[in-house]
Design a protein around this motif. Structure first.
Motif, PDB file in Angstrom:
ATOM      1  N   ILE A 175       0.983   3.229  -5.841  1.00  0.00           N
ATOM      2  CA  ILE A 175       1.702   2.617  -6.837  1.00  0.00           C
ATOM      3  C   ILE A 175       0.866   2.712  -8.122  1.00  0.00           C
ATOM      4  CG2 ILE A 175       1.828   0.116  -7.740  1.00  0.00           C
ATOM      5  CD1 ILE A 175       1.753  -0.817  -4.826  1.00  0.00           C
ATOM      6  N   GLU A 176      -0.338   2.861  -8.234  1.00  0.00           N
ATOM      7  CA  GLU A 176      -1.133   3.349  -9.202  1.00  0.00           C
ATOM      8  C   GLU A 176      -0.466   4.779  -9.956  1.00  0.00           C
ATOM      9  OE1 GLU A 176      -3.728   4.254 -12.299  1.00  0.00           O
ATOM     10  OE2 GLU A 176      -3.113   2.283 -11.528  1.00  0.00           O
ATOM     11  N   ILE A 218       1.103  -4.704  -3.100  1.00  0.00           N
ATOM     12  CA  ILE A 218       1.181  -3.819  -1.727  1.00  0.00           C
ATOM     13  C   ILE A 218       2.887  -3.793  -1.247  1.00  0.00           C
ATOM     14  CG2 ILE A 218       0.560  -3.363   0.406  1.00  0.00           C
ATOM     15  CD1 ILE A 218      -2.115  -4.133  -0.377  1.00  0.00           C
ATOM     16  N   GLU A 219       2.885  -5.061  -1.130  1.00  0.00           N
ATOM     17  CA  GLU A 219       4.470  -5.322  -0.660  1.00  0.00           C
ATOM     18  C   GLU A 219       5.728  -4.782  -1.462  1.00  0.00           C
ATOM     19  OE1 GLU A 219       7.369  -6.273   2.420  1.00  0.00           O
ATOM     20  OE2 GLU A 219       5.235  -6.123   2.454  1.00  0.00           O
ATOM     21  N   VAL A 269      -7.344  -5.870  -9.335  1.00  0.00           N
ATOM     22  CA  VAL A 269      -6.933  -5.468  -8.020  1.00  0.00           C
ATOM     23  C   VAL A 269      -7.281  -4.481  -7.600  1.00  0.00           C
ATOM     24  CG1 VAL A 269      -5.169  -5.257  -6.040  1.00  0.00           C
ATOM     25  CG2 VAL A 269      -5.119  -7.342  -7.598  1.00  0.00           C
ATOM     26  N   ILE A 270      -6.977  -3.248  -8.276  1.00  0.00           N
ATOM     27  CA  ILE A 270      -7.557  -1.757  -8.131  1.00  0.00           C
ATOM     28  C   ILE A 270      -9.014  -1.584  -7.994  1.00  0.00           C
ATOM     29  CG2 ILE A 270      -7.682   0.477  -9.248  1.00  0.00           C
ATOM     30  CD1 ILE A 270      -4.862   0.229  -7.894  1.00  0.00           C
ATOM     31  N   VAL A 286      -3.664   1.738   1.062  1.00  0.00           N
ATOM     32  CA  VAL A 286      -3.563   3.048   0.432  1.00  0.00           C
ATOM     33  C   VAL A 286      -2.349   3.123  -0.621  1.00  0.00           C
ATOM     34  CG1 VAL A 286      -2.543   5.404   1.167  1.00  0.00           C
ATOM     35  CG2 VAL A 286      -4.440   4.352   2.460  1.00  0.00           C
ATOM     36  N   ARG A 287      -1.685   2.009  -0.294  1.00  0.00           N
ATOM     37  CA  ARG A 287      -0.430   1.692  -1.069  1.00  0.00           C
ATOM     38  C   ARG A 287      -0.696   1.371  -2.520  1.00  0.00           C
ATOM     39  NH1 ARG A 287       4.899   1.381   0.665  1.00  0.00           N
ATOM     40  NH2 ARG A 287       5.195  -0.526  -0.954  1.00  0.00           N
ATOM     41  N   LEU A 288      -1.906   0.873  -2.771  1.00  0.00           N
ATOM     42  CA  LEU A 288      -2.324   0.508  -4.175  1.00  0.00           C
ATOM     43  C   LEU A 288      -2.471   1.832  -4.833  1.00  0.00           C
ATOM     44  CD1 LEU A 288      -4.937  -2.210  -3.461  1.00  0.00           C
ATOM     45  CD2 LEU A 288      -2.607  -2.402  -4.439  1.00  0.00           C
TER      46      LEU A 288
END
Length: 203
Positions: free
Chosen positions: A107-108, A21-22, A58-59, A102-104
């Motif tokens: 990133i996806e 996320i970071e 993780v997703i 939401v960042r995941l």
């Protein structure tokens, strides 16, 4: 898997989530994850084949879509409008607890070109569809509507309005308290006025 190994796996998973996320996927090093937990560099590979598998899990564990069926199944209402409005409120409340998830999704899309999303979408869609169909059986005003139309329309509302809107604009701290009722009422009444002109129900 014994308790100690299971706990270690969960710790790695959560710490990896935070790093992804970071920093994003490619900028995250597996060494950083294990060092942050005080583990040896090889500890990660006891539980995960590689960083790609770690991100995939993780997703599957933390993607915001996973909250959709949970929110729909946990709400009550005397009408489909009330149920959907309450589900929207529940979703926003849940997402507000972990807005960074939401960042995941982003990133996806950016780093993986969405390769994990079709399967995740299918699982979320089917779970939510089953819940909606149970509501449909219990609600007389929905019984004469084509099931495919209803499923896609309602799920379109969840995936479109709630997730995409919030992923772009963020989750407001003080949103209009009537906005969910407005969307549920106007959106659904457009659907409820639709009737199949030809043939019967398609299952």
């Amino acid at each position: 898997m014994n308790t100690e190994k299971k706990n270690a796996k969960q710790q790695i998973l959560k710490k990896a989530r935070d790093f992804f996320i970071e920093n994003g996927f490619h900028a995250t090093k597996t060494r950083e994850i294990t060092e942050a937990l005080g583990l040896s560099s090889g500890a990660l590979y006891v539980h995960f084949k590689n960083k790609d598998e770690l991100f995939e899990i993780v997703i599957k564990e933390y993607h915001p879509w996973l909250q959709i069926p949970k929110a729909v199944s946990s709400v009550e209402g005397n009408s489909i409008e009330e149920i959907i409005s309450n589900a929207l409120k529940k979703l926003e409340s849940t997402w507000a607890e972990n807005p960074d998830y939401v960042r995941l999704h982003l990133i996806e899309i950016v780093e993986f070109k969405g390769k994990h999303l079709p399967k995740l979408f299918e699982e979320t869609f089917n779970s939510t569809k089953a819940i909606i169909q149970n509501y449909r059986k219990e609600n007389n005003e929905l019984k004469d509507i084509n099931s495919k139309v209803l499923d896609r329309a309602l799920l379109g509302l969840f995936f479109g309005y709630t997730f995409l809107d919030r992923s772009i604009s963020g989750i407001p701290q003080n949103s209009d308290p009537f906005i969910h009722d407005y969307f549920a009422d106007s959106y659904l009444h457009g659907i409820l006025n639709f009737r199949e002109e030809e043939g019967g129900e398609e299952e």
